[in-house]
Design a protein around this motif. Structure first.
Motif, short mmCIF file in Angstrom:
data_model
loop_
_atom_site.label_atom_id
_atom_site.label_comp_id
_atom_site.label_asym_id
_atom_site.label_seq_id
_atom_site.Cartn_x
_atom_site.Cartn_y
_atom_site.Cartn_z
N ARG A 1 0.82 -1.21 0.00
CA ARG A 1 0.00 0.00 0.00
C ARG A 1 0.86 1.26 0.00
NH1 ARG A 1 -4.56 0.48 4.59
NH2 ARG A 1 -2.71 0.53 5.91
N GLY A 2 1.99 1.20 0.69
CA GLY A 2 2.92 2.33 0.67
C GLY A 2 2.58 3.45 1.61
N LEU A 3 1.65 3.22 2.55
CA LEU A 3 1.28 4.25 3.51
C LEU A 3 0.94 3.58 4.83
CD1 LEU A 3 0.73 7.26 4.01
CD2 LEU A 3 -1.64 6.85 3.33
N ASP A 4 1.55 4.09 5.91
CA ASP A 4 1.34 3.53 7.23
C ASP A 4 0.20 4.28 7.92
OD1 ASP A 4 1.62 2.05 9.52
OD2 ASP A 4 3.30 3.22 10.31
N LEU A 5 -0.94 3.62 8.09
CA LEU A 5 -2.10 4.22 8.72
C LEU A 5 -2.32 3.62 10.09
CD1 LEU A 5 -4.48 4.22 5.63
CD2 LEU A 5 -3.59 6.25 6.77
N ALA A 6 -2.58 4.47 11.07
CA ALA A 6 -2.84 4.00 12.43
C ALA A 6 -4.22 3.38 12.51
CB ALA A 6 -2.71 5.17 13.41
N PRO A 7 -4.51 2.60 13.55
CA PRO A 7 -5.86 2.07 13.75
C PRO A 7 -6.89 3.20 13.80
CG PRO A 7 -4.32 0.98 15.22
CD PRO A 7 -3.57 2.10 14.58
N LEU A 8 -8.10 2.90 13.41
CA LEU A 8 -9.12 3.93 13.25
C LEU A 8 -9.32 4.75 14.52
CD1 LEU A 8 -11.22 5.01 11.18
CD2 LEU A 8 -12.90 3.53 12.31
N ALA A 9 -9.27 4.13 15.69
CA ALA A 9 -9.53 4.85 16.93
C ALA A 9 -8.45 5.87 17.26
CB ALA A 9 -9.68 3.86 18.08
N ALA A 10 -7.34 5.88 16.52
CA ALA A 10 -6.33 6.92 16.70
C ALA A 10 -6.79 8.24 16.10
CB ALA A 10 -5.01 6.49 16.05
N TYR A 11 -7.85 8.23 15.28
CA TYR A 11 -8.35 9.43 14.61
C TYR A 11 -9.63 9.96 15.25
CZ TYR A 11 -5.09 7.75 11.06
OH TYR A 11 -3.97 7.31 10.39
N PRO B 1 -9.54 -5.68 -10.08
CA PRO B 1 -8.79 -4.59 -9.43
C PRO B 1 -7.46 -5.09 -8.88
CG PRO B 1 -11.06 -4.69 -8.63
CD PRO B 1 -10.83 -5.94 -9.42
N HIS B 2 -6.46 -4.22 -8.93
CA HIS B 2 -5.15 -4.55 -8.38
C HIS B 2 -5.13 -4.12 -6.92
CE1 HIS B 2 -0.85 -5.29 -8.24
NE2 HIS B 2 -0.67 -4.08 -7.74
N VAL B 3 -5.41 -5.06 -6.02
CA VAL B 3 -5.48 -4.73 -4.60
C VAL B 3 -4.07 -4.61 -4.03
CG1 VAL B 3 -7.73 -5.78 -4.25
CG2 VAL B 3 -5.68 -7.18 -4.00
N ASP B 4 -3.91 -3.75 -3.01
CA ASP B 4 -2.60 -3.57 -2.40
C ASP B 4 -2.52 -4.13 -0.99
OD1 ASP B 4 -4.14 -1.70 -1.09
OD2 ASP B 4 -3.26 0.02 -2.13
N GLY B 5 -3.49 -4.95 -0.64
CA GLY B 5 -3.48 -5.59 0.67
C GLY B 5 -4.75 -6.37 0.88
#
Length: 481
Positions: A293-303, A393-397
């Protein structure tokens, strides 16, 4: 009391059922059979009267009577004079996965095989068992060591967490069911994505929820793989207008579309939910299965405020029935009250195993990443060669891809595939009211040998659709998706 399906509701579920040829009663029976087998018509549901269905579908009553008779012969309907026809299954084995010796490839489950070192972990965990034998063994919240390990994992991913915010469950599905019972009263609205994980909306419906759907579309990997602006607007608008008590979302590598929500989208959705008092339930069972995916996203509850669900079913093995809920303590107390009348806790031995496994999660995810990359690339290549008109679709994860067939034939293809020894989950399994006949969910987590054989069988089934009617004597379909 049995549920009753109206003629109008059944018409919506049937979709485009008539096909290009053959008798109408067989085509009708085939489609109703699929709806029963894959759970879109639940067992014990009363079907509409023959006269009512005939009028709704603009058929003769004789045609509907013949279709119902065929379903009774297949033991999928039970009819009592004066009481109507009720959906049945011809014994539990009809919906269980085919055993290893059966001549079926089960491509309906989106779950990888067990880790190669899992037996070693089980033996090591047995050494920890004597320390637990002094207690009763009934554990409604989770062992302290496992709760601490789960909390540490969240903290390392950018969401500071205390062990007292964790309840250990019997897998993610158990967690969804607990939250549904704790949060939803009969007639309350609950928001879901469409398509979505079917066992989740089943749990919400079982709790009495009225479902509000928001469309999710697959997008190719990279920057376009994240939730589009219109999708985020649809989510926030639905929250404002329908005022749901809960919203079930998969923010990372959504099952089945593979879509992820960007950081900005997460903030906007959670802000809208907080304003309405909607509890957002974030299913993270596939969240850490990042291929590229190329992007580090925190768990949803961090937002913003959100309840988190996780498990080891997609990372370690589905046979290890351990999941968890991360929530604030008042909600955990409500969950405890809901849970105690229904089960007596998560097995201790499996908790000991998962405690050890979480210490190795980085290694586990690296192994899965390589397996999923190889599985994705192979499946994409095979599908491109065999079905050049399909959109893949080309999925990234994640663990699946949501394939566009170009025609509303997913249920017909699922029936034809069983005749070729292949079990697949039809697109409407992931929606409600018969939607998504133009789509098919395929897993990327199988071995090269199984994937090759599955695509070959799928190709034969696709060709058979144009040549012969779908046979009516196959009864095997995956119950777990």
């Amino acid at each position: 009391m049995d549920a009753t399906l109206s003629a109008r509701s059944l018409e919506n579920l049937l979709g485009d059922w008539r096909g290009d040829g053959g008798s109408a009663y067989r085509a009708l029976a085939d489609r109703i059979r699929l709806l029963v087998l894959d759970g879109r018509i639940p067992v014990d549901t009363r079907l509409p009267a023959e006269r009512d269905l005939a009028e709704r579908l603009a058929l003769s009553r004789t045609t509907v009577t013949a279709a119902y008779r065929e379903l009774r012969d297949q033991r999928l309907l039970h009819s009592v004079r004066g009481s109507g026809s009720v959906a049945r299954l011809p014994g539990a084995p009809a919906i269980l996965p085919a055993p290893p010796t059966a001549d079926y490839i089960d491509f309906s489950k989106a779950a990888p095989p067990g880790l190669p070192w899992l037996a070693d972990v089980a033996r090591a965990a047995a050494d920890d068992l004597p320390g637990e034998l002094g207690g009763a063994g009934f554990d409604l919240v989770g062992t302290p060591a496992l709760r601490a390990a789960i909390a540490d994992r969240y903290t390392a991913r950018g969401l500071p967490t205390h062990p007292e915010q964790i309840m250990v469950t019997i897998g993610a599905q158990h967690a969804i069911a607990l939250l549904s019972r704790a949060l939803i009263g009969r007639g309350d609205r609950a928001l879901i994505e469409a398509p979505t994980y079917p066992h989740a909306y089943e749990a919400l419906r079982a709790a009495g929820a009225r479902l509000v759907t928001v469309p999710v579309e697959p997008r190719d990997g990279g920057a376009d793989g994240f939730g589009a602006v219109d999708e985020v607007e649809a989510l926030t608008r639905a929250i404002r207008h329908s005022n749901p008590v809960a919203a079930y979302l998969m923010p990372d590598f959504q099952n089945p579309t593979g879509r992820s929500l960007s950081a900005d989208a997460r903030e906007r959705v959670l802000d809208a939910a907080a304003r309405q008092g909607t509890v957002v339930i974030a299913d993270e069972t596939t969240a850490e299965l990042d291929i590229d995916r190329g992007l580090d996203l925190a768990p949803l509850a961090a937002y913003g405020p959100a309840v988190m669900i996780g498990s080891v079913g997609k990372t370690v093995w589905g046979g290890i029935r351990v999941g968890w809920i991360r929530a604030e303590r008042p909600l955990l107390r409500r969950l405890l009250a809901v849970r105690s009348p229904n089960d007596l806790g998560t097995p201790i031995m499996e908790q000991l195993m998962v405690t050890r496994l979480l210490d190795r999660m980085d290694d586990i995810l690296e192994l899965r990443r390589e397996q999923l990359r190889a599985g994705r690339d192979r499946l994409e290549s095979l599908l491109a060669g065999a079905f050049p008109d399909w959109h893949v679709p080309h999925v990234d994860g994640g663990i699946v891809t949501w394939v566009g067939l170009g025609a509303p034939v997913s249920s017909q293809l699922a029936l034809a595939a069983r005749s070729q020894g292949l079990i697949i989950a039809a697109g409407p399994r992931f929606g409600i009211d018969g939607a998504f006949e133009r789509f098919l969910r395929l897993p990327i987590c199988y071995s090269a040998e199984t994937t090759d054989a599955a695509v070959q069988a799928l190709s034969r089934a696709w060709g058979a659709l144009a040549r012969t009617p779908v046979p009516a004597d196959q009864g095997v379909l995956g119950a777990v998706v």
